[in-house]
Design an enzyme around this catalytic site. Structure first.
Site, PDB file in Angstrom:
ATOM      1  N   GLY A  94       0.843  -1.195   0.000  1.00 31.47           N
ATOM      2  CA  GLY A  94       0.000   0.000   0.000  1.00 31.47           C
ATOM      3  C   GLY A  94       0.871   1.236   0.000  1.00 31.47           C
ATOM      4  O   GLY A  94       1.936   1.243   0.599  1.00 31.47           O
ATOM      5  N   GLU A  95       0.413   2.222  -0.706  1.00 35.01           N
ATOM      6  CA  GLU A  95       1.160   3.473  -0.697  1.00 35.01           C
ATOM      7  C   GLU A  95       0.194   4.623  -0.745  1.00 35.01           C
ATOM      8  O   GLU A  95      -0.639   4.715  -1.624  1.00 35.01           O
ATOM      9  CB  GLU A  95       2.121   3.538  -1.892  1.00 35.01           C
ATOM     10  CG  GLU A  95       2.846   4.871  -1.974  1.00 35.01           C
ATOM     11  CD  GLU A  95       4.251   4.727  -2.524  1.00 35.01           C
ATOM     12  OE1 GLU A  95       4.429   3.919  -3.443  1.00 35.01           O
ATOM     13  OE2 GLU A  95       5.149   5.424  -2.016  1.00 35.01           O
ATOM     14  N   GLY A  96       0.266   5.475   0.243  1.00 33.03           N
ATOM     15  CA  GLY A  96      -0.616   6.628   0.265  1.00 33.03           C
ATOM     16  C   GLY A  96       0.183   7.895   0.471  1.00 33.03           C
ATOM     17  O   GLY A  96       1.404   7.889   0.358  1.00 33.03           O
ATOM     18  N   PHE A 136       0.425   9.552   3.201  1.00 32.72           N
ATOM     19  CA  PHE A 136       1.045   9.657   4.511  1.00 32.72           C
ATOM     20  C   PHE A 136       1.811   8.413   4.948  1.00 32.72           C
ATOM     21  O   PHE A 136       2.384   8.394   6.022  1.00 32.72           O
ATOM     22  CB  PHE A 136      -0.014  10.004   5.569  1.00 32.72           C
ATOM     23  CG  PHE A 136      -0.758  11.273   5.252  1.00 32.72           C
ATOM     24  CD1 PHE A 136      -0.112  12.499   5.329  1.00 32.72           C
ATOM     25  CD2 PHE A 136      -2.085  11.236   4.855  1.00 32.72           C
ATOM     26  CE1 PHE A 136      -0.783  13.670   5.021  1.00 32.72           C
ATOM     27  CE2 PHE A 136      -2.758  12.405   4.544  1.00 32.72           C
ATOM     28  CZ  PHE A 136      -2.111  13.636   4.622  1.00 32.72           C
ATOM     29  N   SER A 137       1.772   7.384   4.137  1.00 25.33           N
ATOM     30  CA  SER A 137       2.480   6.170   4.552  1.00 25.33           C
ATOM     31  C   SER A 137       2.716   5.215   3.390  1.00 25.33           C
ATOM     32  O   SER A 137       2.127   5.358   2.326  1.00 25.33           O
ATOM     33  CB  SER A 137       1.658   5.433   5.613  1.00 25.33           C
ATOM     34  OG  SER A 137       0.615   4.698   4.985  1.00 25.33           O
ATOM     35  N   SER A 138       3.604   4.273   3.648  1.00 20.29           N
ATOM     36  CA  SER A 138       3.753   3.129   2.745  1.00 20.29           C
ATOM     37  C   SER A 138       3.583   1.894   3.613  1.00 20.29           C
ATOM     38  O   SER A 138       4.074   1.853   4.739  1.00 20.29           O
ATOM     39  CB  SER A 138       5.141   3.109   2.106  1.00 20.29           C
ATOM     40  OG  SER A 138       5.302   4.245   1.293  1.00 20.29           O
ATOM     41  N   VAL A 139       2.877   0.903   3.082  1.00 21.47           N
ATOM     42  CA  VAL A 139       2.644  -0.309   3.862  1.00 21.47           C
ATOM     43  C   VAL A 139       3.340  -1.479   3.176  1.00 21.47           C
ATOM     44  O   VAL A 139       3.218  -1.671   1.962  1.00 21.47           O
ATOM     45  CB  VAL A 139       1.127  -0.577   4.041  1.00 21.47           C
ATOM     46  CG1 VAL A 139       0.897  -1.840   4.860  1.00 21.47           C
ATOM     47  CG2 VAL A 139       0.442   0.616   4.699  1.00 21.47           C
ATOM     48  N   LYS A 141       3.451  -0.602   8.505  1.00 24.16           N
ATOM     49  CA  LYS A 141       3.079   0.719   7.999  1.00 24.16           C
ATOM     50  C   LYS A 141       4.147   1.737   8.370  1.00 24.16           C
ATOM     51  O   LYS A 141       4.316   2.076   9.539  1.00 24.16           O
ATOM     52  CB  LYS A 141       1.710   1.121   8.562  1.00 24.16           C
ATOM     53  CG  LYS A 141       1.223   2.487   8.084  1.00 24.16           C
ATOM     54  CD  LYS A 141      -0.238   2.735   8.446  1.00 24.16           C
ATOM     55  CE  LYS A 141      -0.679   4.125   8.004  1.00 24.16           C
ATOM     56  NZ  LYS A 141      -2.112   4.352   8.182  1.00 24.16           N
ATOM     57  N   ASP A 181     -12.077   8.961   7.449  1.00 26.58           N
ATOM     58  CA  ASP A 181     -11.679   8.538   6.101  1.00 26.58           C
ATOM     59  C   ASP A 181     -12.239   7.152   5.790  1.00 26.58           C
ATOM     60  O   ASP A 181     -11.530   6.260   5.317  1.00 26.58           O
ATOM     61  CB  ASP A 181     -10.145   8.559   5.981  1.00 26.58           C
ATOM     62  CG  ASP A 181      -9.686   8.608   4.519  1.00 26.58           C
ATOM     63  OD1 ASP A 181     -10.514   8.901   3.633  1.00 26.58           O
ATOM     64  OD2 ASP A 181      -8.498   8.336   4.268  1.00 26.58           O
TER      65      ASP A 181
HETATM   66  P1  ADP Z   1      -2.649   5.178   4.367  1.00 25.47           P
HETATM   67  O1  ADP Z   1      -2.760   6.100   5.517  1.00 25.47           O
HETATM   68  O2  ADP Z   1      -1.410   5.387   3.573  1.00 25.47           O
HETATM   69  O3  ADP Z   1      -3.882   5.132   3.537  1.00 25.47           O
HETATM   70  P2  ADP Z   1      -3.480   2.584   5.389  1.00 25.47           P
HETATM   71  O4  ADP Z   1      -3.363   2.279   6.830  1.00 25.47           O
HETATM   72  O5  ADP Z   1      -4.841   2.880   4.878  1.00 25.47           O
HETATM   73  O6  ADP Z   1      -2.450   3.735   5.026  1.00 25.47           O
HETATM   74  O7  ADP Z   1      -2.884   1.383   4.556  1.00 25.47           O
HETATM   75  C1  ADP Z   1      -2.778   1.479   3.142  1.00 25.47           C
HETATM   76  C2  ADP Z   1      -3.147   0.155   2.508  1.00 25.47           C
HETATM   77  O8  ADP Z   1      -2.283  -0.863   2.995  1.00 25.47           O
HETATM   78  C3  ADP Z   1      -4.550  -0.324   2.844  1.00 25.47           C
HETATM   79  O9  ADP Z   1      -5.503   0.208   1.970  1.00 25.47           O
HETATM   80  C4  ADP Z   1      -4.406  -1.815   2.689  1.00 25.47           C
HETATM   81  O10 ADP Z   1      -4.526  -2.193   1.336  1.00 25.47           O
HETATM   82  C5  ADP Z   1      -2.986  -2.067   3.149  1.00 25.47           C
HETATM   83  N1  ADP Z   1      -2.995  -2.455   4.563  1.00 25.47           N
HETATM   84  C6  ADP Z   1      -2.964  -1.637   5.630  1.00 25.47           C
HETATM   85  N2  ADP Z   1      -2.990  -2.326   6.773  1.00 25.47           N
HETATM   86  C7  ADP Z   1      -3.045  -3.625   6.425  1.00 25.47           C
HETATM   87  C8  ADP Z   1      -3.104  -4.861   7.153  1.00 25.47           C
HETATM   88  N3  ADP Z   1      -3.082  -4.893   8.492  1.00 25.47           N
HETATM   89  N4  ADP Z   1      -3.171  -6.005   6.450  1.00 25.47           N
HETATM   90  C9  ADP Z   1      -3.164  -5.989   5.112  1.00 25.47           C
HETATM   91  N5  ADP Z   1      -3.106  -4.879   4.379  1.00 25.47           N
HETATM   92  C10 ADP Z   1      -3.051  -3.701   5.011  1.00 25.47           C
HETATM   93 MG    MG Z   2      -5.806   4.448   3.920  1.00 24.00          MG
END
Ligand code: ADP
Ligand code: MG
Ligand code: ZN
Length: 528
Positions: free
Chosen positions: A53-55, A57-60, A78, A165
């Site tokens: 995931g990449e937004g 404010f963060s990369s996951v 995250k 959100d």
């Molecule tokens: P951001 O603030 O960047 O949006 P998120 O917390 O929403 O960050 O995480 C971004 C994406 O990462 C999520 O939409 C999801 O697809 C993936 N993700 C986040 N947390 C988890 C998790 N615990 N398990 C699997 N995927 C996750």
């Molecule tokens: Mg998000």
């Protein structure tokens, strides 16, 4: 589950990065290396294999760790952008630690930090993106999805957490295991009586509204645009103040583009001052007068994603509560019932507000806005739509009254009389500019129209994965097949309760909008 957050000698940990399968792109590999460098402790615990995931404010990242009992477990890591405010980060963590781990809310396992780099470690939950599965969801799945989302909302709202959100990307859904998890408290705020201490500390942190990427700065009014193409519908949100003190006022205007929109806030005297200060003569024009130019900026929280923002957020109402999350849940339900995701696709708040008026009615929106002290001006009346008719038409279950239509696309050249709100119905197959609603060829302002027959058929194809083209003689068969599949998924017998709940979630007035707790008691869920 056992895992040492801080690696010690006896930790049974494999960090064989070198053996990482190289199926990830070079860019991701580089990002992973950078993360290992930024937070070296991670390498002792996790084998990071992918970015999931990449937004903004963060990369996951996806990380694997070997547990003491020998099992390998997957984690979501995250990595918050280093510029995040420390209180913001701590508040996100506190939401997860206090409310997470139950009731469909994601839990947190560990947190790593080195200098300004913070990594929140959560259990990894495999999930499917709604955009990928919306075409194949059954009504029952949709009902359960919303039920579980409401459960998560009830839970966090009990703690006085406003998520801010709510959208499918932040509500993970695993279709196979029927697991659900609300994630991302990165924009969360506290209610007045929140139990999350750090959310209290956030008050005042974001007092100055930041221009949001991709959005028009509503407060920087420009003179009349030179373009001759203007929108038919002007929605205005105007903030009145005492007329003798123009500087104390605030004005927001979108003076360019399809939707000149203005709101007027009467936060001091909500009910009475709505009309009294329309003393300038620029409203409903494309100009901004000096009085309006000198109004102060309205400051109200508006974090979130435009298409999911409640009317009180879009109009910058300063008093926002947990009801804003309920609205977003309503938008999700609308999306799932109509088979269109995203449903509202707006580049800014004023377009988003007009899109809402298209569905919920302009008079109703204006009326609701009054109750929270905002004057909304709309150049033309938009009738409220029947939700069942709307959803069934978008699903292609009802004939469309007009087949001869032109797609309504952003940036299309429309006459001043053109209705210019677009309720984008991007399908899972990514038709980028096909609007859900169409207008007449003559460009005259029209109420939103359902999909044309052609688009209806495409909607079928999108949903069912049918690939036959609509121009082929096999069209009929294809359409019938799709309809049969649709019926098998229960879309031929959506109960009235579903639309009744939708109507209550999308109540324009936050004061009367159903709460998550009440919604769980709704007849739609009586058997759950
Ligand atoms: P951001 O603030 O960047 O949006 P998120 O917390 O929403 O960050 O995480 C971004 C994406 O990462 C999520 O939409 C999801 O697809 C993936 N993700 C986040 N947390 C988890 C998790 N615990 N398990 C699997 N995927 C996750
Ligand atoms: Mg998000
Ligand atoms: Zn003015």
């Amino acid at each position: 589950m056992e895992l040492s957050p801080v690696c010690t000698e006896e930790c049974v940990i494999k960090s064989d990065r070198g053996h990482r399968k190289s199926k990830v792109s070079r860019d991701v590999e580089i990002d992973i290396e950078v993360l290992y460098k930024a937070v070296p402790q991670l390498a002792k615990v996790f084998r990071i294999t992918d970015k999931i995931g990449e937004g903004t404010f963060s990369s996951v990242y996806l990380g694997e760790a070997q547990m003491r009992d020998g099992r390998r477990e997957m984690f979501a890591l995250k990595h918050l952008i280093p510029t995040s405010h420390p209180t913001r980060i701590a508040a996100e963590l506190q939401c997860l630690t206090v409310a997470g781990g139950r009731e469909n809310v994601m839990g947190v396992m560990y947190c790593f930090r080195k200098e300004d780099h913070v990594v929140i470690v959560m259990p990894y939950m495999e999930h499917q993106a709604i955009v990928d599965i919306i075409g194949s969801l059954s009504f029952e799945e949709v009902r359960l999805y919303i039920y579980h989302l409401l459960k998560a909302l009830r839970h966090i709202h009990q703690f006085g957490i406003i998520h801010r959100d709510i959208k499918p990307n932040n509500f993970l859904y695993n279709r196979n295991t029927k697991m659900y998890a609300l994630v991302d408290f990165g924009l969360a705020q506290g209610t007045a009586d929140t139990q999350i201490e750090l959310l209290k500390d956030l008050t005042g942190l974001r007092k100055v509204p930041r221009p949001v990427f991709g959005e028009r700065n509503l407060n920087s009014c420009t003179p009349a645009p030179s373009t001759t193409k203007q929108a038919a519908i002007k929605t205005e949100l105007v903030k009145p103040g005492r007329t003798e003190d123009p500087v104390s006022r605030r004005y927001s205007s979108a003076s360019r583009g399809p939707l000149p929109v203005r709101t007027q806030s009467s936060s001091q005297k909500p009910q009475r001052s709505v009309h009294q200060s329309l003393t300038c003569n620029c409203h409903l024009t494309d100009r901004v007068c000096n009085i309006c130019m000198s109004r102060k900026q309205q400051v109200a929280p508006r974090a979130g994603t435009p298409g999911f923002r409640a009317p009180e957020v879009l109009t910058k109402c300063p008093n926002q509560g947990t009801a804003i999350d309920v609205w977003s849940a309503g938008v999700i339900l609308l999306s799932l019932l109509s088979g269109r995701y995203p449903f509202f696709k707006a580049s800014d708040d004023l377009i988003a507000l007009t899109q809402i008026m298209t569905i919920r009615g302009s008079r109703e929106t204006i009326q609701a806005a009054k109750t929270f002290g905002k004057a909304v001006l709309c150049s033309r009346e938009l009738p409220r739509q029947d939700l069942r008719t709307l959803c069934e038409t978008l699903r292609g279950r009802r004939p469309s009254p007009d087949d001869e239509v032109t797609p309504l696309t952003e940036g299309s050249k429309d006459s001043p009389a053109t209705l210019h709100h677009k309720i984008q119905g991007d399908s899972p197959t990514h038709r980028p500019t096909e609007g859900t609603f169409k207008k007449h060829k003559d460009g005259a302002g029209e109420t939103p129209r359902p999909l044309s027959n052609r688009t209806r058929l495409q909607a079928h194809q999108d949903r069912s994965g049918c690939t036959k083209t609509s121009t082929h003689p096999a069209k009929q068969t294809s359409e019938t097949d799709c309809m049969v599949q649709d019926d098998e998924r229960g879309w031929d017998k959506v109960p009235d309760e579903a639309y009744d709940l939708l109507d209550r979630l999308l109540d324009l007035n936050p004061a009367t909008r159903i709460t998550a707790a009440q919604a769980l008691q709704h007849p739609l869920f009586k058997d759950l």
